[in-house]
Design a protein around this motif. Structure first.
Motif, mmCIF file in Angstrom:
data_model
loop_
_atom_site.group_PDB
_atom_site.id
_atom_site.type_symbol
_atom_site.label_atom_id
_atom_site.label_comp_id
_atom_site.label_asym_id
_atom_site.label_seq_id
_atom_site.Cartn_x
_atom_site.Cartn_y
_atom_site.Cartn_z
ATOM 1 N N TYR A 146 0.810 -1.220 0.000
ATOM 2 C CA TYR A 146 0.000 0.000 0.000
ATOM 3 C C TYR A 146 0.848 1.277 0.000
ATOM 4 O O TYR A 146 0.307 2.369 -0.131
ATOM 5 C CB TYR A 146 -0.947 0.008 1.202
ATOM 6 C CG TYR A 146 -2.006 -1.058 1.078
ATOM 7 C CD1 TYR A 146 -3.201 -0.799 0.427
ATOM 8 C CD2 TYR A 146 -1.787 -2.334 1.581
ATOM 9 C CE1 TYR A 146 -4.169 -1.782 0.289
ATOM 10 C CE2 TYR A 146 -2.748 -3.327 1.445
ATOM 11 C CZ TYR A 146 -3.935 -3.040 0.792
ATOM 12 O OH TYR A 146 -4.883 -4.022 0.656
ATOM 13 N N LYS A 177 -8.067 0.218 5.207
ATOM 14 C CA LYS A 177 -9.276 -0.277 4.547
ATOM 15 C C LYS A 177 -9.034 -1.618 3.861
ATOM 16 O O LYS A 177 -9.888 -2.497 3.876
ATOM 17 C CB LYS A 177 -9.785 0.745 3.534
ATOM 18 C CG LYS A 177 -10.397 1.962 4.196
ATOM 19 C CD LYS A 177 -10.895 2.953 3.161
ATOM 20 C CE LYS A 177 -11.497 4.166 3.848
ATOM 21 N NZ LYS A 177 -11.927 5.194 2.891
ATOM 22 N N GLY A 178 -7.859 -1.762 3.256
ATOM 23 C CA GLY A 178 -7.555 -2.977 2.509
ATOM 24 C C GLY A 178 -7.216 -4.187 3.363
ATOM 25 O O GLY A 178 -7.463 -5.327 2.963
ATOM 26 N N ARG A 180 -2.564 9.126 3.147
ATOM 27 C CA ARG A 180 -3.449 8.499 2.163
ATOM 28 C C ARG A 180 -3.136 7.017 1.988
ATOM 29 O O ARG A 180 -4.039 6.190 1.907
ATOM 30 C CB ARG A 180 -3.326 9.206 0.816
ATOM 31 C CG ARG A 180 -4.465 10.167 0.585
ATOM 32 C CD ARG A 180 -4.409 10.733 -0.792
ATOM 33 N NE ARG A 180 -3.986 12.118 -0.604
ATOM 34 C CZ ARG A 180 -3.439 12.872 -1.510
ATOM 35 N NH1 ARG A 180 -3.226 12.400 -2.704
ATOM 36 N NH2 ARG A 180 -3.098 14.107 -1.241
ATOM 37 N N GLU A 181 -1.844 6.706 1.935
ATOM 38 C CA GLU A 181 -1.449 5.302 1.804
ATOM 39 C C GLU A 181 -1.863 4.517 3.052
ATOM 40 O O GLU A 181 -2.326 3.381 2.946
ATOM 41 C CB GLU A 181 0.072 5.198 1.607
ATOM 42 C CG GLU A 181 0.549 5.741 0.277
ATOM 43 C CD GLU A 181 2.061 5.760 0.144
ATOM 44 O OE1 GLU A 181 2.518 6.035 -0.977
ATOM 45 O OE2 GLU A 181 2.788 5.513 1.126
ATOM 46 N N LYS A 220 -5.553 3.709 2.945
ATOM 47 C CA LYS A 220 -5.796 2.612 1.995
ATOM 48 C C LYS A 220 -5.395 1.272 2.609
ATOM 49 O O LYS A 220 -6.082 0.271 2.433
ATOM 50 C CB LYS A 220 -5.026 2.844 0.694
ATOM 51 C CG LYS A 220 -5.635 3.905 -0.183
ATOM 52 C CD LYS A 220 -4.839 4.058 -1.469
ATOM 53 C CE LYS A 220 -5.406 5.193 -2.306
ATOM 54 N NZ LYS A 220 -4.631 5.411 -3.530
ATOM 55 N N ALA A 221 -4.269 1.248 3.331
ATOM 56 C CA ALA A 221 -3.814 0.013 3.974
ATOM 57 C C ALA A 221 -4.820 -0.435 5.033
ATOM 58 O O ALA A 221 -5.145 -1.622 5.124
ATOM 59 C CB ALA A 221 -2.437 0.214 4.598
#
Length: 84
Positions: free
Chosen positions: A24, A60-61, A53-54, A57-58
């Motif tokens: 991510y 959520k992922g 932001r990264e 994303k991590a």
């Protein structure tokens, strides 16, 4: 952004977590918390990703991802209010 990873199977290594989060973005640090007496994992870790932001994303992922048969929990670390 500092991230808390909970519900880890006790055999998960920092290297495994690092690889998951690197997918991510940039990872500043990755630390599995160990019991001082036994040296074994306490089942949680902290990951620090400098790019917000990264990191989002991590989170959520990877939240609820099954790792070594356990569904892990991933969330941002909340700042503690300063003591007065």
């Amino acid at each position: 952004m500092k991230i808390l990873v909970r519900s880890l199977e006790r055999t998960v290594t920092e290297a495994e977590l690092l690889e998951l989060f690197k997918a991510y973005g940039t990872v500043k640090s990755c630390t599995v918390v160990l019991d001082a007496a036994t040296g074994k994992s306490k089942g949680f870790a902290f990951v620090d990703m400098p790019n917000g932001r990264e990191a989002v994303k991590a989170i959520k992922g990877l939240n609820t991802l099954r790792l070594h048969g356990h569904g892990i929990r991933v969330k941002a670390v909340e700042d503690k209010p300063e003591a007065k």
